[in-house]
Design an enzyme around this catalytic site. Structure first.
Site, PDB file in Angstrom:
ATOM      1  N   ALA A 155       0.818  -1.214   0.000  1.00 35.77           N
ATOM      2  CA  ALA A 155       0.000   0.000   0.000  1.00 35.77           C
ATOM      3  C   ALA A 155       0.853   1.265   0.000  1.00 35.77           C
ATOM      4  O   ALA A 155       0.673   2.149  -0.834  1.00 35.77           O
ATOM      5  CB  ALA A 155      -0.934  -0.022   1.210  1.00 35.77           C
ATOM      6  N   GLY A 171       4.198   1.665  -0.587  1.00 36.56           N
ATOM      7  CA  GLY A 171       5.089   1.753  -1.732  1.00 36.56           C
ATOM      8  C   GLY A 171       4.360   2.180  -2.991  1.00 36.56           C
ATOM      9  O   GLY A 171       4.865   2.997  -3.777  1.00 36.56           O
ATOM     10  N   LYS A 196       5.895   0.947  17.487  1.00 44.82           N
ATOM     11  CA  LYS A 196       4.457   1.216  17.639  1.00 44.82           C
ATOM     12  C   LYS A 196       3.623   0.091  17.049  1.00 44.82           C
ATOM     13  O   LYS A 196       2.497  -0.149  17.501  1.00 44.82           O
ATOM     14  CB  LYS A 196       4.090   2.571  17.033  1.00 44.82           C
ATOM     15  CG  LYS A 196       4.488   2.777  15.572  1.00 44.82           C
ATOM     16  CD  LYS A 196       3.445   2.334  14.594  1.00 44.82           C
ATOM     17  CE  LYS A 196       3.907   2.559  13.164  1.00 44.82           C
ATOM     18  NZ  LYS A 196       2.941   2.058  12.170  1.00 44.82           N
TER      19      LYS A 196
END
Length: 456
Positions: free
Chosen positions: A45, A47, A279
């Site tokens: 997504a 890239g 994260k």
């Protein structure tokens, strides 16, 4: 300068776009008639969106720049995805007209009826990313031969998952053995590997790339920020940081900046890269908690308090000035909890719609990078050589022992000895310390371990 309006509504020429392109071409040393060649390696997504943003902004300067994207050939689009893609096409008049004008619509009709197969590289040429079907992009120039894509590229964008970065760039290095010019590499990958020999330390995607290719670190940069790829392409306001050497980060930040996509620059490459991976770890747990408590705001806030205290504790181990990372890390964590694929994965695990046995590459979503990051961070922080003083028991313990959520996620996702429901036990453990105490402990002790990021 009179601007030209393109199909997606973007205006070119009126905001200094060509001047920014000319400045970068001059800095790289491109002469008139010599194309600036940019290729995105990997078509997930982010890239794909990154390549599409560049194509929208600069692609019409055909005599000055060439923008392409590489993905592996042969990936078949399954029938259900083809049906959904057909619905997306017919719901967007602009996309429908574009495909008809390009004589490309009929193949989607045939695929919808089951009369032919579609391939991922084939639909990407028409602007459809397999991991992001509902957000049509501009048409892209797709290359399926890796050597053809990269051998003379001036700028290579790493759009691969961190788990595939080393392998692909080792292959790329074979095609660069006789290169004279040194390429610039911009890595979008968020993830880490743990190395325990000779001392425990983190290996990031930019370090993998440098090791695999021999490209000097001053030519390798990391770009990341609190954003969702599809929303950036739909022109939601977003920002990011490009981190690396002063020589390239400032001109590249200027080149990449768009009215809706603000790019800042920073010198601290590795630390920002590691935070991008950290994260993802806690986003998976957040998804689990949300699903298991029926989106309880109270439960999610309890989880957020504990996971942020663990992240703050870990950043104190990784950097001398963790306070500088607090804002970017929390912002990136927040957007990932709201709409990221790692939080989505945690929800699907908790609902029983996915299981850890299904692996970390998920149809329609791509690679769930938080899974490998859980393993890497836990294994690294479990090493006795990194031990810290326990705040109450007056003894040395591995840092992982002070991170109960990380430990629980490791047992769920990596060891697979617990179920997703067990994440709630980490929140309801009566012996768990107040998260404020973990933060105070991190701030009041000299926990920094420079060796973790490969520093002397």
């Amino acid at each position: 300068m009179v601007g030209s309006v393109h199909m997606n509504g973007s205006v070119h020429g009126a905001n200094g776009t060509e001047e920014r392109l000319d400045e970068l071409r001059q800095l790289i040393g491109k002469s008139d008639g010599d194309l600036l060649k940019i290729v995105s390696v990997g078509a997930g997504a982010w890239g794909s969106v990154f390549a599409a943003l560049l194509q929208d902004a600069y692609g019409h300067f055909r005599e000055k720049v060439q923008i392409r994207i590489w993905r592996r050939p042969g990936r078949v689009v399954d029938r259900s995805t083809a049906e959904h893609l057909f619905e997306v096409i017919n719901s967007r008049e602009d996309v429908l007209r574009r495909l008809i004008r390009r004589c490309a619509y009929l193949k989607y009709v045939e695929a919808r009826l089951g009369d032919r197969k579609l391939y991922a590289d084939e639909i990407l040429k028409d602007g459809f990313c397999l991991n992001m079907i509902e957000t049509p992009l501009c048409p892209l120039k797709v290359v399926t031969n890796l050597q053809e894509a990269v051998w003379d590229a001036d700028i290579v964008v790493n759009g691969l998952p961190s788990t595939e970065t080393r392998e692909v760039f080792e292959e790329i290095s074979k095609y660069w053995k006789e290169r004279i010019s040194v390429p610039i590499i911009i890595s979008l990958a968020k993830g880490i590997e743990a190395s325990l020999d000779p001392i425990p330390h983190i290996i990031t995607p930019t370090q993998m790339i440098s090791s695999a290719t021999g490209v000097p670190t001053e030519n390798i940069l990391y770009l990341g920020g609190p954003n969702i790829a599809s929303e950036i392409y739909n022109k939601e306001y977003a920002n990011a940081r490009i981190c690396g050497s002063n020589k390239w980060r400032k001109p590249l930040a200027k080149f990449l900046r768009q009215p809706h996509f603000i790019v800042w620059d920073n010198s601290d490459l590795v630390t920002h890269e590691v935070m991008g991976g950290l994260k993802n770890v806690y986003a998976i747990g957040a998804g689990m908690v949300a699903a298991l408590t029926n989106e309880s705001a109270t439960s999610k806030s309890v989880y957020f308090a504990h996971c942020t205290s663990e992240m703050i504790f870990i950043t104190h181990l990784l950097t001398e000035q963790p306070e500088k990372l607090a804002g970017p890390l929390l912002a990136d964590t927040y957007v990932t909890l709201l709409k990221g694929r790692n939080a989505w994965y945690g929800q699907m695990l908790a609902k029983g719609e996915l299981s850890p046995d299904m692996g970390d590459s998920i149809k329609g979503k791509g690679m769930i990078q938080g899974i490998s990051a859980v393993g890497a961070f836990f294994e690294l922080l479990s090493q006795p050589s990194l031990s810290v003083q326990h705040p109450e028991e007056n003894k040395q313990v591995a840092p992982a022992e002070l991170c109960p959520i990380l430990k629980r996620l490791y047992r769920i996702l990596i060891k697979r000895e617990l179920t997703a429901r067990d994440i709630l036990q980490a929140l309801r453990d009566e012996t768990m310390n107040d998260p404020r105490e973990r933060i105070e402990m991190a701030q009041s002790h000299a926990f920094y371990r420079s060796s973790l990021l490969g520093k002397p």
